[in-house]
Enzyme design. Structure first.
Site, PDB file in Angstrom:
ATOM      1  N   ASP A   7       0.836  -1.203   0.000  1.00 50.99           N
ATOM      2  CA  ASP A   7       0.000   0.000   0.000  1.00 50.99           C
ATOM      3  C   ASP A   7       0.870   1.253   0.000  1.00 50.99           C
ATOM      4  OD1 ASP A   7      -2.569   1.549   0.549  1.00 50.99           O
ATOM      5  OD2 ASP A   7      -1.424   2.012   2.344  1.00 50.99           O
TER       6      ASP A   7
ATOM      7  N   GLU B  61      -1.859  -5.438  -3.691  1.00 54.85           N
ATOM      8  CA  GLU B  61      -0.948  -4.669  -2.835  1.00 54.85           C
ATOM      9  C   GLU B  61       0.122  -5.577  -2.237  1.00 54.85           C
ATOM     10  OE1 GLU B  61      -3.546  -0.940  -1.139  1.00 54.85           O
ATOM     11  OE2 GLU B  61      -3.849  -2.897  -0.192  1.00 54.85           O
TER      12      GLU B  61
END
Length: 252
Positions: free
Chosen positions: A65, A133
């Site tokens: 992320d 992610e």
């Protein structure tokens, strides 16, 4: 890692089906396959290492992320030299939003490789974006920032990101309106009330008032949707004025 050990490990990796899988998805030859095993391991497997640490994709998702935000921010900084900080931040949020990352994860069919004790039908849609992610995080650790960036550009930015369209995309009509109302010092109020009518399930009706006058009404199954719906209807009534304000802000 010494060169001989690296070569032995790399040769060994090539015999592992996971090596070819990761290479086919990313375009790069992986080195540390244990990272990618984590990417494709769900928490429901309850795996741990010798130290008792959990083995699943969640920590890699956290790292991915942050890395993804950095890659996208750098791309926007280079691509939109006329945009100020606030506009760049908004653009980044449009690109790294959850439903967009879910779309990328689905396109890569990452969920098909996930080891889990949970039936696929019980997954949240967000698992697709979470896996994407996590894969970004694994690539960053394994192969470095440059090749990780290349992966993000090849699989997400180039095929899916259209900056011109994103400029006009609205993430939240309520937030956009509230910001505009405050800048214009307009008095506004969202009025939401339960409205079952003849139906058996709860519904909510929402009104938006400006200077005490109702400018739009809407109805939905929960409060948040009702407010967003009435905000959207109001937005289209003031769209030209709002867009003019956004253009002025972006260039100052």
């Amino acid at each position: 890692m010494g060169l001989k050990r690296f070569l032995r490990k790399n040769a060994s990796n090539k015999q592992d089906p996971l090596f070819q899988l990761v290479k086919s998805i990313t375009g790069f030859s992986p080195v540390d396959l244990s990272l990618y095993r984590r990417v494709f391991t769900h928490t429901s497997m309850e795996k741990t290492n010798a130290k008792g640490q959990k083995i699943n994709y969640e920590r890699l998702e956290f790292l991915g992320d942050a890395v993804l935000n950095t890659i996208v921010a750098a791309h926007l900084f280079e691509s939109l030299p006329q945009n100020n900080e606030g506009s760049l931040t908004l653009m980044r949020s449009k690109i790294v939003r959850r439903d967009f990352l879910n779309k990328v994860g689905k396109q890569l069919s990452l969920i098909d490789q996930l080891s889990s004790n949970v039936p696929i039908k019980n997954y949240s849609q967000n698992v697709h974006g979470n896996l994407f992610e996590a894969l970004v995080g694994a690539l960053y650790i394994d192969l470095g920032f440059e090749r990780c960036s290349q992966f993000v550009f090849d699989k997400m930015i180039h095929p899916f990101v259209d900056l011109e369209k994103l400029e006009f995309m609205v993430l939240s009509y309520k937030s956009l309106l509230v910001d505009w109302f405050q800048k214009k010092r307009m008095k506004y109020a969202f009025d939401v009330a339960l409205d079952n009518g003849a139906e058996h399930t709860n519904h909510y009706k929402a009104k938006l008032l400006i200077d005490g006058k109702v400018v739009a009404k809407a109805r939905a199954k929960n409060k948040k949707r009702a407010v967003e719906k009435v905000a959207k209807r109001t937005y289209f009534k003031f769209q030209d004025n709002i867009n003019q304000s956004k253009t002025n802000i972006k260039t100052h």
